[in-house]
Design a protein around this motif. Structure first.
Motif, short mmCIF file in Angstrom:
data_model
loop_
_atom_site.label_atom_id
_atom_site.label_comp_id
_atom_site.label_asym_id
_atom_site.label_seq_id
_atom_site.Cartn_x
_atom_site.Cartn_y
_atom_site.Cartn_z
N GLU A 43 0.84 -1.19 0.00
CA GLU A 43 0.00 0.00 0.00
C GLU A 43 0.88 1.24 0.00
O GLU A 43 1.85 1.33 0.75
CB GLU A 43 -0.91 0.03 1.23
N LEU A 44 0.53 2.21 -0.85
CA LEU A 44 1.33 3.43 -0.99
C LEU A 44 0.77 4.62 -0.24
O LEU A 44 1.39 5.67 -0.19
CB LEU A 44 1.46 3.79 -2.47
N GLY A 45 -0.41 4.47 0.33
CA GLY A 45 -1.06 5.58 1.01
C GLY A 45 -2.37 5.92 0.32
O GLY A 45 -2.87 5.17 -0.50
N ARG A 46 -2.91 7.08 0.69
CA ARG A 46 -4.19 7.53 0.14
C ARG A 46 -3.96 8.66 -0.85
O ARG A 46 -3.20 9.59 -0.58
CB ARG A 46 -5.10 8.02 1.26
N PHE A 47 -4.67 8.56 -1.97
CA PHE A 47 -4.53 9.55 -3.05
C PHE A 47 -5.90 9.79 -3.68
O PHE A 47 -6.75 8.90 -3.68
CB PHE A 47 -3.59 9.04 -4.14
N GLU A 48 -6.06 10.96 -4.26
CA GLU A 48 -7.22 11.22 -5.10
C GLU A 48 -7.05 10.45 -6.40
O GLU A 48 -5.93 10.22 -6.85
CB GLU A 48 -7.34 12.71 -5.43
N TRP A 49 -8.16 10.07 -7.02
CA TRP A 49 -8.08 9.38 -8.31
C TRP A 49 -7.70 10.38 -9.39
O TRP A 49 -6.83 10.13 -10.19
CB TRP A 49 -9.42 8.71 -8.64
N GLY A 50 -8.41 11.51 -9.40
CA GLY A 50 -8.15 12.53 -10.42
C GLY A 50 -9.22 13.59 -10.39
O GLY A 50 -10.07 13.62 -9.50
N PRO A 51 -9.19 14.47 -11.36
CA PRO A 51 -10.09 15.63 -11.31
C PRO A 51 -11.57 15.25 -11.45
O PRO A 51 -11.95 14.51 -12.36
CB PRO A 51 -9.63 16.51 -12.47
N TYR A 52 -12.34 15.75 -10.53
CA TYR A 52 -13.79 15.57 -10.51
C TYR A 52 -14.40 16.35 -11.67
O TYR A 52 -14.07 17.51 -11.90
CB TYR A 52 -14.33 16.07 -9.17
N GLY A 53 -15.27 15.70 -12.43
CA GLY A 53 -15.97 16.39 -13.51
C GLY A 53 -15.26 16.33 -14.85
O GLY A 53 -15.74 16.91 -15.81
N GLU A 54 -14.13 15.62 -14.93
CA GLU A 54 -13.40 15.52 -16.20
C GLU A 54 -13.32 14.07 -16.66
O GLU A 54 -13.01 13.18 -15.89
CB GLU A 54 -11.98 16.07 -16.04
N GLU A 55 -13.61 13.88 -17.94
CA GLU A 55 -13.49 12.55 -18.54
C GLU A 55 -12.02 12.23 -18.79
O GLU A 55 -11.22 13.12 -19.08
CB GLU A 55 -14.23 12.50 -19.88
N SER A 56 -11.68 10.95 -18.68
CA SER A 56 -10.34 10.50 -19.07
C SER A 56 -10.51 9.34 -20.04
O SER A 56 -11.62 8.85 -20.25
CB SER A 56 -9.55 10.05 -17.84
N SER A 57 -9.41 8.88 -20.58
CA SER A 57 -9.45 7.74 -21.51
C SER A 57 -9.20 6.42 -20.79
O SER A 57 -9.04 5.39 -21.44
CB SER A 57 -8.44 7.95 -22.63
N ALA A 58 -9.20 6.42 -19.46
CA ALA A 58 -8.95 5.21 -18.67
C ALA A 58 -10.25 4.47 -18.42
O ALA A 58 -10.76 4.42 -17.30
CB ALA A 58 -8.26 5.56 -17.36
N THR A 59 -10.81 3.86 -19.46
CA THR A 59 -12.13 3.25 -19.35
C THR A 59 -12.12 1.72 -19.38
O THR A 59 -13.16 1.10 -19.26
CB THR A 59 -13.04 3.76 -20.48
N SER A 60 -10.93 1.11 -19.52
CA SER A 60 -10.88 -0.35 -19.55
C SER A 60 -11.16 -0.91 -18.16
O SER A 60 -10.59 -0.46 -17.17
CB SER A 60 -9.51 -0.84 -20.03
N LEU A 61 -12.01 -1.91 -18.11
CA LEU A 61 -12.28 -2.60 -16.85
C LEU A 61 -11.29 -3.72 -16.59
O LEU A 61 -11.23 -4.25 -15.49
CB LEU A 61 -13.71 -3.16 -16.85
#
Length: 159
Positions: A43-61
Motif C-alpha cells: 500500500e502506498l497511502g491515500r490519493f485522489e483518483w483525479g479531477p472531478y468532472g473531467e473525462e479520461s481515456s482510462a475506461t478499460s475494466l
C-alpha cells in the motif's frame, strides 16, 4: 537463485521473492490479452483518483496498465495512477494502478483483507471511478476527488 527459480510462483498470498510483492494469482486471458501472473505491491497511502468532472481515456475494466499509461499521458492531475506508476520494488519499476477486474481477481485469490477501499484505474464517469472494498470484495464507484488507498500491481508473463 537461477532464472527459472525466480519465475516459479510461490503459493498465492505469499511474497514472491525478487518480484516486488505478493503473488495474487493468474489473471485469466480476456479479449486479446494473454493470461499473466499478478503481483500486488505494498500500500502506498491515500490519493485522489483525479479531477472531478473531467473525462479520461482510462475506461478499460480489465487493462490497468493501459489505463495507467493513458492517465499519466493526460498530465499530472491523476495522483493515484502517478503514485502507482512511480512505485519501485525489488528493482522493478513496471507497476501500475490495477483495473477493476484485476482488483477483483486479487480479491478472489487472496480473500478478505483489511485493506479497506482501494482505487482501480477504471473510470466510471467524469465524476466517479471504480473502487473495491477488500474486506468483502464489494465493488463500487467513488468520487474521483476522494482519497482512497492505492495498491499498485505488476504483471509477469506466464512462461
Amino acid at each position: 537463485m537461477n532464472a527459472q527459480q525466480q519465475l516459479t510462483p510461490p503459493a498465492i498470498g505469499q511474497i514472491w521473492p525478487g518480484q516486488g510483492g505478493i503473488y495474487a494469482g493468474i489473471m485469466p486471458a480476456r479479449n486479446s490479452q494473454e493470461a499473466y501472473h499478478l503481483i500486488l505491491g505494498e500500500e502506498l497511502g491515500r490519493f485522489e483518483w483525479g479531477p472531478y468532472g473531467e473525462e479520461s481515456s482510462a475506461t478499460s475494466l480489465i487493462d490497468g496498465l493501459a489505463n495507467t499509461k493513458n492517465l499519466i499521458g493526460e498530465g499530472d492531475d491523476y495522483p493515484a495512477a502517478k503514485a502507482a506508476a512511480a512505485h519501485i520494488a525489488d528493482g522493478h519499476s513496471d507497476f501500475y494502478l490495477p483495473a477493476a477486474a484485476e482488483l477483483y481477481e486479487a480479491w478472489l485469490n487472496l480473500g478478505d483483507q483489511d485493506w479497506h477501499w482501494v482505487w482501480s484505474s477504471s473510470q466510471r464517469s467524469a465524476y466517479f471511478a471504480f473502487d473495491m472494498y477488500f474486506g468483502d470484495g464489494y465493488q463500487d464507484y467513488g468520487v474521483k476527488n476522494d482519497e482512497l488507498r492505492v495498491r499498485p500491481v505488476r504483471r509477469l508473463p506466464i512462461q
